[in-house]
Enzyme design. Structure first.
Site, PDB file in Angstrom:
ATOM      1  N   LYS A  18       0.836  -1.210   0.000  1.00 19.11           N
ATOM      2  CA  LYS A  18       0.000   0.000   0.000  1.00 19.11           C
ATOM      3  C   LYS A  18       0.864   1.250   0.000  1.00 19.11           C
ATOM      4  O   LYS A  18       0.593   2.218  -0.730  1.00 19.11           O
ATOM      5  CB  LYS A  18      -0.914  -0.009   1.228  1.00 19.11           C
ATOM      6  CG  LYS A  18      -1.766   1.258   1.392  1.00 19.11           C
ATOM      7  CD  LYS A  18      -2.682   1.465   0.191  1.00 19.11           C
ATOM      8  CE  LYS A  18      -3.489   2.761   0.300  1.00 19.11           C
ATOM      9  NZ  LYS A  18      -4.438   2.767   1.414  1.00 19.11           N
ATOM     10  N   CYS A  37      -3.798   9.717   2.015  1.00 16.36           N
ATOM     11  CA  CYS A  37      -3.003   8.599   1.488  1.00 16.36           C
ATOM     12  C   CYS A  37      -1.706   9.091   0.850  1.00 16.36           C
ATOM     13  O   CYS A  37      -0.633   8.915   1.405  1.00 16.36           O
ATOM     14  CB  CYS A  37      -3.826   7.798   0.483  1.00 16.36           C
ATOM     15  SG  CYS A  37      -5.189   6.897   1.227  1.00 16.36           S
TER      16      CYS A  37
END
Length: 398
Positions: A206, A260
């Protein structure tokens, strides 16, 4: 795995809980915020997301989705809590207090054989850290429960679609844990594939995905600053360069925001400072872009009242986290400008002290505008925007 508690009813946890309930699981949405729970129990969203209100209504009506401020005993738990960074001695570090707190709460409620999935984006080895907290709070030994890291991969505006269609990474601590996770996510995901690996690889995957995008955007933002003194349209340049079959440069803007891309690269850099100069340079490049835009606007309109068109971190959402537009707006204030804004997705009168107006009112009251996001309202309001001079960060008015 029939009963699931989703910990955290925010931008990730709530859509996940709704989709799980619609997939046939009995789901409890756990949160400690009484305002959020009051809204959800009344069947009303506290976030903006296409199609989510209808999905929430359906899930509640089915009887498979409930909400609570008490964490129940469940077959599985999915932790979706924030992982911000803090600044320590001038360095950015992941703040894992919410993960630790969630794990302690889950540990106190879970029984032998429970599965705990961490979806929050975290630095490497955090899933193992979570397991230790679970041990301490539950009194169970490490071989009496299962853990996994399955990073979320959805973006605001497409959450319900991407929850079902995107491939998912299953980072399990054991083959048995992987089997339990596959049992859940195979019912959740019907358009993508499930990829099983270990938890440390999943954690890095990720971070790798978002860091790649951050570096690419940093290159695009740097190109925009190079093209300016040359009189080159950077958007035309990128379109032409992307005609090459092996080139895919992303679009420049006012910076990089959201929880993010603007955050995850720091989680790698904090663990490997000496071997990540490229990651650091990209972060610094993107963090500096709002100040570049503010200085450019000040150069073009030194005494202007400026309207910032778009205060969220991406188009057509209400998410203001890590928004470069907000940083840029305050930088303009520091340069002596009166600043107003238009963020049509945020139903508030002010955003961090800056008046939030309709597009028509913002343009009417401003001398100059800076376009930071391609909201649908701005695409449809180009004629209104064009009534006053503007600086276009994203190529909307081309």
């Amino acid at each position: 795995m029939k009963t699931i508690t989703v910990v955290g009813m925010g931008y990730i946890g709530l859509p996940t809980a709704i989709t799980l309930a619609r997939s046939g699981f009995d789901v409890c949405g756990f949160d400690v915020n009484p305002t959020v729970l009051e809204s959800l129990r009344a069947g009303k969203l506290h976030i903006v997301e296409p199609g989510l209100q209808e999905a929430l209504t359906e899930a509640i009506s089915s009887g498979r989705l409930t909400f609570s401020d008490v964490c129940p005993s469940s077959d599985a738990y999915i932790i979706c809590v924030p992982t911000p960074f803090s600044v320590e001695n001038g360095k950015r570090r992941a703040d894992l207090k919410y993960v630790d707190s969630a794990a302690a709460t889950v540990g106190a409620a879970m029984k032998k054989g429970a599965l705990v999935i961490l979806e929050s984006t975290v630095p490497p080895l955090t899933t193992e850290r979570m397991a230790k907290v679970l041990e301490e709070s539950s009194g169970l030994s490490r071989d009496e429960f299962y853990t996994a890291h399955c990073p979320e991969r959805i973006i605001p505006g497409r959450m319900l679609v991407e929850l079902r269609e995107n491939d998912r990474i299953i980072g399990a601590s054991s083959p048995e844990a992987a089997a339990h996770v596959v049992e859940i996510y195979s019912k959740l995901v019907d358009g993508g594939k499930l990829h099983v690996t270990n938890d440390i690889t999943a954690e890095m995957c990720k971070l790798c995905e978002n860091t790649y995008r951050d570096i690419n955007i940093a290159f695009a933002n740097e190109l925009s600053m190079i093209c300016d003194p040359l009189g080159i349209d950077v958007f035309e340049l990128i379109e032409l360069a992307n005609c090459h079959p092996r080139v895919n440069i992303l679009t420049p803007g006012a910076g990089v925001g959201g929880h993010c891309i603007a955050v995850d690269p720091w989680f790698i850099h904090e663990r490997f400072e000496d071997t990540t100069p490229l990651i650091l340079a990209a972060r610094q490049e993107n963090d500096s872009k709002p100040f570049y835009v503010a200085n450019k606007v000040h150069e073009l309109a030194p005494n202007a009242t400026v309207a910032v068109l778009g205060m969220a971190y991406k188009p057509n959402v209400d998410d203001l986290r890590e928004s470069p537009s907000i940083v840029m707006a305050h930088a303009l204030e520091d340069l002596g400008h009166k600043v107003i804004c238009c963020e049509p997705n945020a139903a508030v009168d002010t955003i961090e002290g800056i008046r939030n107006l309709s597009l028509e009112d913002a343009i009417a009251q401003a001398d100059f505008s800076v376009i930071t996001l391609a909201h649908d309202e701005f695409k449809n309001g180009k004629q209104t925007i064009a009534k006053k001079p503007f600086f276009d960060c994203i190529g909307l008015m081309r």
